[in-house]
Write a protein that holds these residues in place. Structure first.
Motif, PDB file in Angstrom:
ATOM      1  N   GLN A   1      20.701  74.327  29.477  1.00 49.23           N
ATOM      2  CA  GLN A   1      20.546  75.619  28.809  1.00 49.23           C
ATOM      3  C   GLN A   1      19.071  75.967  28.631  1.00 49.23           C
ATOM      4  OE1 GLN A   1      22.832  77.710  28.294  1.00 49.23           O
ATOM      5  NE2 GLN A   1      24.779  76.733  27.854  1.00 49.23           N
TER       6      GLN A   1
ATOM      7  N   TRP B   1      29.260  73.743  34.210  1.00 49.33           N
ATOM      8  CA  TRP B   1      29.407  72.708  33.180  1.00 49.33           C
ATOM      9  C   TRP B   1      30.859  72.245  33.074  1.00 49.33           C
ATOM     10  CZ3 TRP B   1      26.574  69.274  31.037  1.00 49.33           C
ATOM     11  CH2 TRP B   1      27.032  68.594  29.893  1.00 49.33           C
TER      12      TRP B   1
ATOM     13  N   GLN C   1      28.319  78.412  32.952  1.00 47.16           N
ATOM     14  CA  GLN C   1      29.294  77.661  32.164  1.00 47.16           C
ATOM     15  C   GLN C   1      30.382  77.062  33.048  1.00 47.16           C
ATOM     16  OE1 GLN C   1      28.940  76.715  29.213  1.00 47.16           O
ATOM     17  NE2 GLN C   1      30.953  75.832  28.778  1.00 47.16           N
TER      18      GLN C   1
ATOM     19  N   TRP D   1      29.044  69.095  41.156  1.00 47.92           N
ATOM     20  CA  TRP D   1      29.052  69.008  39.688  1.00 47.92           C
ATOM     21  C   TRP D   1      30.049  67.956  39.216  1.00 47.92           C
ATOM     22  CZ3 TRP D   1      25.332  70.517  36.766  1.00 47.92           C
ATOM     23  CH2 TRP D   1      24.567  71.647  37.078  1.00 47.92           C
TER      24      TRP D   1
ATOM     25  N   HIS E   1      23.635  68.979  28.368  1.00 46.30           N
ATOM     26  CA  HIS E   1      23.966  70.405  28.334  1.00 46.30           C
ATOM     27  C   HIS E   1      22.804  71.216  27.763  1.00 46.30           C
ATOM     28  CE1 HIS E   1      26.762  73.871  27.004  1.00 46.30           C
ATOM     29  NE2 HIS E   1      26.505  73.984  28.294  1.00 46.30           N
TER      30      HIS E   1
END
Length: 237
Positions: A212, A228, A225, A150, A208
């Motif tokens: 989602q 992210w 989350q 990530w 984002h």
């Protein structure tokens, strides 16, 4: 990596990098041509219906430009012609060439075609296919990414933003991870070099939202989350 324009007829122009300008023909943009060569190795998902081609030692993606949204329901693939260098394919090829000169992880340009008909035109693009790469959405359908992966995605997006590259459709389908865990961005149609800073946060917000959206659509989608936050930590300078 300059592009060279080759006029085939009053209605048809080809663009190619110096490596391919002596080889490119209109047939390169014809699916039937590649079928006859038994060179088609697969097809991508989505509206563009891009096909994958193996030509000699090269792996390419051939994509015909199509319209989306409401307009696309009535006019599938025609665009207003305002000059060869302002066509969708010329702009994407030139942007790819510039980004490759900056050593950004994106496909290399190969060639393009513009067919003009009065005030309208249609166009096609050939680009390099990233070897042994999978879009991150497909990975997340099966397993989670590590924090390092990530963060690598965040760092990669930052590299493009530092060069002021605006990605018109930065979503999780347009981010690839290859066998060496290198991150790539793809699909640079309608993208450009853009001044300013404010749009960069909007770009991240778009990504984002796409994550989602997929999380809400698919049970067991591997995104949280904390993932992210790891991406954002990689993005930070």
């Amino acid at each position: 990596m300059a592009l060279i324009e080759q006029k085939i007829s009053a209605q048809q122009n080809l663009f190619a990098t110096a490596e391919f300008i002596g080889q490119v023909t209109p047939g390169w943009f014809d699916v039937n041509f590649w079928q006859q060569q038994q060179a088609i190795t697969g097809q991508a998902k989505g509206r563009g219906a891009a096909i994958f081609i193996q030509h000699q030692q090269h792996q390419w993606v051939l994509r015909h430009y199509r319209r989306g949204g409401l307009v696309g329901k009535f006019i599938r693939d025609a665009f207003w012609f305002t000059g060869q260098n302002r066509t969708r394919v010329a702009r994407e090829l030139n942007l790819l060439a510039q980004m490759r000169e900056w050593h950004l992880p994106c496909p290399s340009p190969v060639a393009g075609r513009v067919i003009q008909s009065g005030l309208l035109y249609r166009n096609d693009i050939l680009i390099e296919r990233i070897a042994d790469a999978t879009d991150v959405h497909d990975i997340l359908c099966k397993r989670a990414l590590t924090d390092d992966q990530w963060q690598s995605i965040g760092r990669t997006i930052r590299r493009f933003h530092d060069k002021q590259v605006y990605h018109h459709d930065l979503n999780i389908h347009n981010i690839l991870l290859d066998a060496s865990d290198e991150v790539w961005l793809i699909d640079f149609d309608k993208c450009d070099i853009r001044i300013g800073e404010r749009w960069k946060q909007d770009n991240l917000a778009r990504l984002h939202r796409s994550l989602q959206k997929e999380l809400g659509k698919k049970l067991g989608y591997h995104f949280s989350q904390s993932d992210w936050l790891a991406l954002i930590s990689g993005y930070q300078p």
